[in-house]
Design a protein around this motif. Structure first.
Motif: not given
Length: 753
Positions: A200-228
């Protein structure tokens, strides 16, 4: 143990095969089946290049017929309603290029690169519907070729962060709906093999805008990593992503990609990763520049990373997709052999990655790898000591600079210019280039290859200029251009006449869709031996009583659209380039040219992705632009042009550049970009694009009347110029002529109101 990967590979073809078949398809010369045949051939070739080089983890779904973000829009089924009547391949290309009355989707730069992506277009009522056909088919295609790939996808957070909404709603209001489609997709992917790696390309997180979105990483990727059966790589590039690292290690994400070339601060993340189960994917070979890696130094870097990881296994590879560099050096037969020995294009970078991996693992190199490694050592020594690189006269001139800006303020200059240039309300012009016909390209190529004489070449070029001038006069344009038939590219043309540059024959890089550029190679100190444009601009001016614009490319754009030496600060290199333009403006003035456009199309894309680095970039960029035009007399009007950019955060910087007129690309984004000029009380004159030149459609007179009226709601008529939103080089005359005639007719109508 270290293994190798490549973030992604280029797709246009090592000899632009995809570009050629797409353009033949769009013009009706070939059918869709032939496009698919070419695509299959290219994908197979690219996978085999990586396999043969010994890359352990190769990508699929890094191929696209136009743009990977457009592919993701298509896969998620979030199609703007104006394209409702289209379907399939026709729909895909209509979204990218426009069709009939359906205006193409907005396009802008991919972070701080010269690659353009299609901007996802959402509103509060947007619906999503998964279409996984291309993604699944490409994985199976690679598998049929004996290659088990990782599947590359634009990450959901980056997708929404880069989306725009047409009703001021929040793009992230759709996060649950988007996640539902991504989860469905992963469930389909999980059936392809017992285990599939998905990047998953997530280059937004190398920007200052991305720093304000880090709280979304855990809930989003909890769902995506739940697929066996799915191993998820969270891939970043272009800068550091330190804040994201802290969140990623809390999840079940398998791997984390970090760029150690353009994001050196990522080294600080290694202590955190050492204590986690997340596997590092370390970008240690530069995917954005063309100079050979110093393999011995890279081995030291990788061993340092290994030490900080405490002995954990990890992967090493390219700092970003190899989309951003040319394919291969194997077609470069005319480059100076010493300069060529310093270079490494996409295919060559694969070998570097493989050799570094083996050396770190203490594995034996094969015969070919030994040869490459030996040459690499010789190259590093040659480049550090070469007499081709250093010019004492250039260094002395830069050190002794005394004049850095124009003599008179804008308020004083514009009064002089209004009197001497005598242009009225809503003056019309174009950005500079006119269509590069096959005949013009053939003439240029024939002259370059020595197949025709200089006299024969000049006769043909002058005829093209004559025709351009005649058409513009008949069309009713106020300020004319010569059409640039002698120019191959707005940077390469100048680079060819500047000492310190070299040129590849086949170093093409995709800019958007089928559009490719061939950035020149800035390898040493630069200077201008003689005038570069005066002869052709003077000839064009002799053919008309109207004002003929001189057309130059600015120092920051030349810098940002070149592959630049990495052994000297970019600010110092830009200053050398500025002096080349300074001298050219002085000569154009002496030749009687009254308006000179210094294009800074790439000004914004060079911006650092982190706020902490912006002041230094803005200072040298503004200083170098002002230095480049400092030779202009008050009565000489200086124009500049900027391509797709968000100006809100840099409007004061643009103002500080102190150009008399700026033209900008606004046609695909309405007047949103223009409003900021009004909001800050911008005094200089502005030429917003009234129609989109990236689409083949011809805008009607009435459409352009309405667009001009909309512009007048934002800025007063005394401040506005009317022009297309970019150069017309890539368009056809049958599109350009009616579009410009409609534009000038629209201006007449608005002037009479």
């Amino acid at each position: 143990m270290v293994k190798s990967y490549v973030t992604g590979f280029a797709r246009i073809g090592e000899q632009r095969e995809l570009k050629k078949v797409l353009e033949n398809f769009w013009s009706g010369k070939v059918n869709a089946e032939e496009v698919q045949t070419t695509a299959k051939m290219l994908k197979t070739r690219h996978w085999n290049y990586q396999k043969d080089a010994g890359i352990d983890l190769i990508s699929s779904n890094d191929f696209s017929f136009y743009d990977l973000m457009l592919d993701m829009i298509f896969a998620l089924g979030v199609i703007p309603t104006r394209f409702a009547k289209f379907s399939g391949q026709q729909l895909y290309f209509a979204m990218a290029r426009g069709a009939d009355s359906a205006v193409a989707m907005e396009m802008t730069k991919w972070f701080n690169t010269n690659y353009h992506y299609i901007v996802p277009e959402l509103n509060a009522n947007s619906k999503f519907s998964l279409n996984s056909e291309k993604i699944i088919a490409e994985y199976n295609e690679a598998k049929a070729n004996g290659i088990k790939t990782k599947i590359n996808l634009i990450g959901p957070i980056t997708f929404l962060a880069l989306s725009k909404t047409t009703d001021d709603s929040c793009a992230f209001a759709h996060l649950d709906s988007v996640l539902e489609q991504y989860t469905k997709l992963l469930n389909e992917i999980s059936k392809l093999d017992s285990e599939v790696v998905v990047q998953f390309d997530e280059p937004i997180f190398v920007t200052d805008k991305g720093d304000s979105l880090v709280d979304k990483i855990a809930p989003v990727y909890e769902k995506l990593t739940s697929v066996k059966g799915i191993k998820v790589i969270f891939m970043t590039y272009f800068e550091h992503a330190l804040k994201a690292v802290n969140e990623v290690v809390k999840t079940k994400i398998y791997g984390l990609g970090l760029d150690f070339i353009w994001g050196e601060k990522n080294l600080a993340a290694l202590e955190i990763l050492a204590k986690s189960d997340v596997v590092l994917f370390a970008g240690v070979v530069d995917g954005r520049n063309v100079w050979k890696s110093n393999i011995d130094k890279k081995v030291e870097l990788v061993k340092d990373i290994a030490s900080k990881l405490g002995g954990k296994d990890f992967y090493i590879g390219s700092s970003c997709s190899l989309l951003h560099v040319p394919y291969t050096l194997k077609y470069e037969n005319k480059l100076n052999s010493e300069i060529k020995s310093w270079l490494s294009f996409g295919v060559e970078k694969l070998s570097e990655i493989a050799i570094i991996t083996k050396l770190v693992n203490d594995e034996k190199l094969n015969e070919k790898e030994v040869e490459i490694y030996t040459e690499n050592k010789a190259s590093a020594n040659s480049r550090s000591n070469s007499s081709l690189i250093h010019d004492e006269a250039v260094a002395k001139r830069v050190a002794n600079l005394t004049k850095f800006e124009r003599d008179m303020s804008f308020d004083e200059r514009i009064k002089v210019q209004k009197q001497t240039l005598n242009y009225g309300i809503l003056p019309t012009t174009t950005i500079g280039s006119f269509p590069q016909t096959s005949e013009v390209r053939q003439v240029r190529n024939a002259f370059k290859k020595g197949l025709i004489s200089k006299d024969a070449y000049e006769i043909d070029i002058k005829k093209y200029i004559d025709d351009c001038v005649k058409f513009q006069e008949e069309c009713g344009l106020d300020v004319l251009v010569h059409g640039e038939p002698e120019r191959n590219d707005m940077v390469e043309y100048f680079g060819e006449q500047i000492k310190g540059y070299a040129f590849s024959e086949n170093g093409w890089v995709q800019s958007y869709g089928s559009r490719c550029v061939k950035p020149p190679l800035l390898f040493g100190d630069v200077s201008r031996p003689k005038p570069m444009t005066v002869e052709w601009i003077s000839y064009a001016q002799s053919k008309t009583d109207k004002i003929m614009k001189g057309m130059l490319t600015g120092p920051v754009t030349i810098l940002n659209w070149s592959f630049v030496r990495d052994d000297k600060p970019r600010a110092e290199i830009a200053k050398q380039l500025a002096l080349c333009i300074y001298d050219e403006i002085a000569d154009l003035q002496d030749a009687g040219i009254k308006i000179i456009q210094v294009d800074e199309a790439a000004f914004k894309e060079g911006y650092p992705l982190r706020a902490e680095n912006i002041p230094a970039y803005e200072k040298f960029s503004v200083d170098c632009f002002k230095l480049s035009v400092a030779s202009a007399r008050p009565e000489t009007q200086i124009h500049t042009h900027m391509c797709y950019s968000e100006f809100n955060d840099i409007i004061k910087t643009i103002e500080a550049m102190d150009a008399d007129v700026i033209s900008i690309e606004t046609a695909r984004s309405g007047n949103e970009l223009l409003k900021i000029f009004k909001a800050v009380g911008y005094k200089q004159e502005v030429g917003p694009g009234v129609y989109d030149i990236h689409s083949p459609r011809v805008p009607s007179v009435q459409e352009q009347v309405e667009q001009i009226k909309a512009l007048l709601e934002v800025l007063p008529k005394e401040q506005l110029w009317i022009n297309p939103d970019c150069g017309l080089k890539t368009r056809k005359w049958e599109e350009v002529k009616p579009s410009l005639k409609n534009m000038t007719e629209a201006v007449k109508i608005v002037r009479s109101l």
